[in-house]
Write an enzyme that holds these catalytic residues in place. Structure first.
Site, PDB file in Angstrom:
ATOM      1  N   GLY A  55       1.760   7.425 -18.550  1.00 57.63           N
ATOM      2  CA  GLY A  55       0.462   7.753 -17.970  1.00 57.63           C
ATOM      3  C   GLY A  55      -0.381   8.566 -18.925  1.00 57.63           C
ATOM      4  O   GLY A  55      -1.040   8.036 -19.819  1.00 57.63           O
ATOM      5  N   ARG A  56      -0.324   9.891 -18.765  1.00 54.15           N
ATOM      6  CA  ARG A  56      -1.255  10.762 -19.480  1.00 54.15           C
ATOM      7  C   ARG A  56      -1.130  10.734 -20.992  1.00 54.15           C
ATOM      8  O   ARG A  56      -2.090  11.071 -21.682  1.00 54.15           O
ATOM      9  CB  ARG A  56      -1.133  12.186 -18.931  1.00 54.15           C
ATOM     10  CG  ARG A  56      -1.789  12.308 -17.558  1.00 54.15           C
ATOM     11  CD  ARG A  56      -1.343  13.519 -16.799  1.00 54.15           C
ATOM     12  NE  ARG A  56       0.025  13.386 -16.320  1.00 54.15           N
ATOM     13  CZ  ARG A  56       0.621  14.257 -15.509  1.00 54.15           C
ATOM     14  NH1 ARG A  56      -0.042  15.323 -15.094  1.00 54.15           N
ATOM     15  NH2 ARG A  56       1.856  14.072 -15.104  1.00 54.15           N
ATOM     16  N   ASP A  65       2.489   0.940  -7.226  1.00 49.98           N
ATOM     17  CA  ASP A  65       3.315   2.143  -7.021  1.00 49.98           C
ATOM     18  C   ASP A  65       2.777   2.946  -5.838  1.00 49.98           C
ATOM     19  O   ASP A  65       2.059   3.921  -6.011  1.00 49.98           O
ATOM     20  CB  ASP A  65       3.265   2.952  -8.329  1.00 49.98           C
ATOM     21  CG  ASP A  65       3.943   4.304  -8.225  1.00 49.98           C
ATOM     22  OD1 ASP A  65       4.828   4.462  -7.370  1.00 49.98           O
ATOM     23  OD2 ASP A  65       3.582   5.199  -9.017  1.00 49.98           O
ATOM     24  N   LEU A  66       3.108   2.486  -4.625  1.00 54.07           N
ATOM     25  CA  LEU A  66       2.629   3.196  -3.432  1.00 54.07           C
ATOM     26  C   LEU A  66       3.765   3.947  -2.743  1.00 54.07           C
ATOM     27  O   LEU A  66       3.543   4.608  -1.725  1.00 54.07           O
ATOM     28  CB  LEU A  66       1.927   2.226  -2.476  1.00 54.07           C
ATOM     29  CG  LEU A  66       0.660   1.575  -3.064  1.00 54.07           C
ATOM     30  CD1 LEU A  66       0.016   0.625  -2.066  1.00 54.07           C
ATOM     31  CD2 LEU A  66      -0.351   2.617  -3.524  1.00 54.07           C
ATOM     32  N   LYS A  67       4.965   3.841  -3.275  1.00 59.27           N
ATOM     33  CA  LYS A  67       6.121   4.637  -2.814  1.00 59.27           C
ATOM     34  C   LYS A  67       6.192   4.708  -1.287  1.00 59.27           C
ATOM     35  O   LYS A  67       6.147   5.791  -0.692  1.00 59.27           O
ATOM     36  CB  LYS A  67       6.058   6.055  -3.389  1.00 59.27           C
ATOM     37  CG  LYS A  67       6.097   6.125  -4.908  1.00 59.27           C
ATOM     38  CD  LYS A  67       6.160   7.564  -5.398  1.00 59.27           C
ATOM     39  CE  LYS A  67       6.273   7.698  -6.896  1.00 59.27           C
ATOM     40  NZ  LYS A  67       5.060   7.337  -7.653  1.00 59.27           N
ATOM     41  N   GLN A 113       5.484  17.299 -15.124  1.00 64.22           N
ATOM     42  CA  GLN A 113       6.783  16.646 -15.295  1.00 64.22           C
ATOM     43  C   GLN A 113       7.835  17.640 -15.769  1.00 64.22           C
ATOM     44  O   GLN A 113       7.525  18.566 -16.510  1.00 64.22           O
ATOM     45  CB  GLN A 113       6.676  15.504 -16.333  1.00 64.22           C
ATOM     46  CG  GLN A 113       5.707  14.418 -15.953  1.00 64.22           C
ATOM     47  CD  GLN A 113       6.257  13.484 -14.867  1.00 64.22           C
ATOM     48  OE1 GLN A 113       7.208  13.820 -14.166  1.00 64.22           O
ATOM     49  NE2 GLN A 113       5.633  12.336 -14.716  1.00 64.22           N
ATOM     50  N   ASP A 161       8.550   5.068   5.423  1.00 64.53           N
ATOM     51  CA  ASP A 161       8.132   5.084   6.836  1.00 64.53           C
ATOM     52  C   ASP A 161       9.235   4.405   7.645  1.00 64.53           C
ATOM     53  O   ASP A 161      10.301   4.093   7.094  1.00 64.53           O
ATOM     54  CB  ASP A 161       6.774   4.352   6.961  1.00 64.53           C
ATOM     55  CG  ASP A 161       5.930   4.891   8.095  1.00 64.53           C
ATOM     56  OD1 ASP A 161       6.473   5.093   9.199  1.00 64.53           O
ATOM     57  OD2 ASP A 161       4.721   5.104   7.894  1.00 64.53           O
ATOM     58  N   ILE A 162       8.981   4.136   8.895  1.00 61.74           N
ATOM     59  CA  ILE A 162      10.006   3.441   9.678  1.00 61.74           C
ATOM     60  C   ILE A 162      10.122   2.003   9.141  1.00 61.74           C
ATOM     61  O   ILE A 162       9.160   1.463   8.564  1.00 61.74           O
ATOM     62  CB  ILE A 162       9.685   3.450  11.194  1.00 61.74           C
ATOM     63  CG1 ILE A 162       8.330   2.777  11.475  1.00 61.74           C
ATOM     64  CG2 ILE A 162       9.710   4.872  11.745  1.00 61.74           C
ATOM     65  CD1 ILE A 162       8.067   2.534  12.962  1.00 61.74           C
ATOM     66  N   PRO A 163      11.313   1.387   9.317  1.00 62.87           N
ATOM     67  CA  PRO A 163      11.540   0.073   8.702  1.00 62.87           C
ATOM     68  C   PRO A 163      10.469  -0.969   9.011  1.00 62.87           C
ATOM     69  O   PRO A 163      10.007  -1.680   8.109  1.00 62.87           O
ATOM     70  CB  PRO A 163      12.917  -0.336   9.248  1.00 62.87           C
ATOM     71  CG  PRO A 163      13.619   0.969   9.468  1.00 62.87           C
ATOM     72  CD  PRO A 163      12.550   1.923   9.935  1.00 62.87           C
ATOM     73  N   ASP A 196      -3.989   5.775 -13.685  1.00 62.03           N
ATOM     74  CA  ASP A 196      -4.245   6.828 -12.698  1.00 62.03           C
ATOM     75  C   ASP A 196      -5.699   7.280 -12.785  1.00 62.03           C
ATOM     76  O   ASP A 196      -6.017   8.324 -13.373  1.00 62.03           O
ATOM     77  CB  ASP A 196      -3.268   7.990 -12.916  1.00 62.03           C
ATOM     78  CG  ASP A 196      -1.845   7.598 -12.562  1.00 62.03           C
ATOM     79  OD1 ASP A 196      -1.669   6.783 -11.631  1.00 62.03           O
ATOM     80  OD2 ASP A 196      -0.908   8.084 -13.213  1.00 62.03           O
ATOM     81  N   THR A 231      10.441  12.645 -11.118  1.00 59.03           N
ATOM     82  CA  THR A 231      10.743  13.308 -12.402  1.00 59.03           C
ATOM     83  C   THR A 231      10.105  14.683 -12.555  1.00 59.03           C
ATOM     84  O   THR A 231      10.355  15.376 -13.534  1.00 59.03           O
ATOM     85  CB  THR A 231      10.302  12.421 -13.579  1.00 59.03           C
ATOM     86  OG1 THR A 231       8.987  11.963 -13.331  1.00 59.03           O
ATOM     87  CG2 THR A 231      11.224  11.258 -13.768  1.00 59.03           C
ATOM     88  N   LYS A 233       0.320  -0.136 -14.057  1.00 56.10           N
ATOM     89  CA  LYS A 233       0.729   0.430 -12.760  1.00 56.10           C
ATOM     90  C   LYS A 233      -0.510   0.906 -12.009  1.00 56.10           C
ATOM     91  O   LYS A 233      -1.331   1.650 -12.545  1.00 56.10           O
ATOM     92  CB  LYS A 233       1.683   1.603 -12.979  1.00 56.10           C
ATOM     93  CG  LYS A 233       2.183   2.222 -11.683  1.00 56.10           C
ATOM     94  CD  LYS A 233       3.315   3.192 -11.937  1.00 56.10           C
ATOM     95  CE  LYS A 233       2.858   4.595 -12.234  1.00 56.10           C
ATOM     96  NZ  LYS A 233       2.258   5.313 -11.094  1.00 56.10           N
TER      97      LYS A 233
HETATM   98  O1  C5P Z   1       3.010   9.997 -17.904  1.00 53.68           O
HETATM   99  P1  C5P Z   1       2.532  10.780 -16.706  1.00 53.68           P
HETATM  100  O2  C5P Z   1       3.241  12.080 -16.499  1.00 53.68           O
HETATM  101  O3  C5P Z   1       1.049  10.872 -16.566  1.00 53.68           O
HETATM  102  O4  C5P Z   1       3.047   9.800 -15.560  1.00 53.68           O
HETATM  103  C1  C5P Z   1       2.787  10.005 -14.296  1.00 53.68           C
HETATM  104  C2  C5P Z   1       2.843   8.651 -13.632  1.00 53.68           C
HETATM  105  O5  C5P Z   1       4.190   8.272 -13.339  1.00 53.68           O
HETATM  106  C3  C5P Z   1       2.111   8.756 -12.330  1.00 53.68           C
HETATM  107  O6  C5P Z   1       1.450   7.529 -12.107  1.00 53.68           O
HETATM  108  C4  C5P Z   1       3.205   8.987 -11.347  1.00 53.68           C
HETATM  109  O7  C5P Z   1       2.851   8.549 -10.064  1.00 53.68           O
HETATM  110  C5  C5P Z   1       4.340   8.181 -11.932  1.00 53.68           C
HETATM  111  N1  C5P Z   1       5.655   8.668 -11.571  1.00 53.68           N
HETATM  112  C6  C5P Z   1       6.493   7.872 -10.862  1.00 53.68           C
HETATM  113  N2  C5P Z   1       7.719   8.316 -10.503  1.00 53.68           N
HETATM  114  C7  C5P Z   1       8.151   9.493 -10.868  1.00 53.68           C
HETATM  115  C8  C5P Z   1       7.321  10.307 -11.621  1.00 53.68           C
HETATM  116  C9  C5P Z   1       6.062   9.868 -11.969  1.00 53.68           C
HETATM  117  O8  C5P Z   1       6.133   6.747 -10.555  1.00 53.68           O
HETATM  118  N3  C5P Z   1       9.382   9.841 -10.569  1.00 53.68           N
END
Ligand code: C5P
Length: 264
Positions: free
Chosen positions: A239-240, A62-64, A219, A67-69, A13, A125, A35
């Site tokens: 991540g962090r 990880d672009l989640k 989180q 949108d429409i199909p 990130d 999360t 990621k």
């Molecule tokens: O470990 P940390 O809290 O920094 O992790 C955050 C990472 O996990 C971010 O890249 C966030 O986009 C991703 N994430 C995710 N899905 C979630 C929660 C966090 O992909 N449900």
């Protein structure tokens, strides 16, 4: 636990390529899966992906998508052609959207010759029961004292969304460690779970002094690396704990130590 290092996904990130390069170089030989999320992709485009590929690393893009199909089909197909290993979409986009995502990934796979797992995000999360109630049901009543859904909103919603991801033919879900065991038990061991929200010291442990641990930041549903694997996660996303550490290589070893010593 065997081959666990390939099941730890490190979230890059960052908003610049040099930070991505620095971390990948520091973790060389010890980290295998990275990621790339919205921050890195928006800032660096495919350069971050190429950098990881050049080092032989695997990539979770990880672009989640949500949108429409037709748009998601085209976006996933384009993403798949970049040569990534995992792509995700929001399960709340619905069955037709998820099926379109899977079709896009399969068509990209046919072009690249590389398997792509399409994974659905269930409930992020950082969200608690009260947050979900507030977002979807009852703006005033955060504690859900009246109306809305009952307790375990997050857990029930995550399971429901996971079922719909499975019906759509997806390969698994992103969920917190608090939901993965239930999802695995009901949907089967082959249905993959990816667990973010990883902290070395679990904030759910009342014996732990929160002031002496890594901040939880935004989180809420967190777990230790070993607890997440013991709860059935196929992959964890960290991540962090690594990117914000004074010494990221040591932080990664601390994570491996926890897994080696506490996984069943
Ligand atoms: O470990 P940390 O809290 O920094 O992790 C955050 C990472 O996990 C971010 O890249 C966030 O986009 C991703 N994430 C995710 N899905 C979630 C929660 C966090 O992909 N449900």
């Amino acid at each position: 636990m065997k081959d666990f290092k390939e099941r730890v996904i490190i979230a890059l990130d960052y908003d610049d390529l040099s930070s991505i390069r620095r971390l990948v170089e520091r973790l060389k030989g010890e980290a295998y899966f990275y990621k790339i999320g919205s921050e890195a992709f928006t800032s660096c485009g495919i350069n971050g992906i190429d950098l990881i590929k050049d080092c032989g690393g695997k990539i979770f893009l990880d672009l989640k998508f949500h949108d429409i199909p037709n748009t998601v089909y085209r976006a996933v197909k384009s993403a798949g052609k970049l040569g990534v290993d995992i792509i995700n979409v929001h399960a709340s986009g619905g069955v037709n959207m998820m099926r379109a995502a899977k079709r896009g990934a399969e068509e990209a796979s046919n072009i690249t010759g590389k398997n792509i797992d399409v994974i659905a995000v269930t409930v992020l999360t950082n969200l608690s029961d009260a947050d979900i109630n507030r977002i979807f049901y009852n703006f005033e009543d955060e504690n859900n004292a009246s109306g809305g859904l009952g307790r375990n909103i997050v857990s029930d919603l995550a399971l429901h969304l996971a079922k719909s991801a499975k019906i759509s033919g997806l390969d698994g879900v992103v969920c917190s460690g608090h939901e993965s065991l239930r999802i695995k038990n009901i949907l089967g061991g082959d249905f993959k779970t990816i667990t973010p929200g990883i902290r070395l010291k679990s904030f759910n442990d009342k014996n732990i002094d929160a002031a002496k641990t890594t901040p939880m930041d935004d989180q809420k549903r967190v777990m230790t690396p070993s607890a997440a694997f013991n709860s059935g996660a196929d992959y964890i996303v960290v991540g962090r704990e690594i990117t914000a550490a004074a010494n990221p290589a040591d932080a990664l070893q601390n994570i491996y130590y926890d897994i080696e010593n506490n996984c069943k």
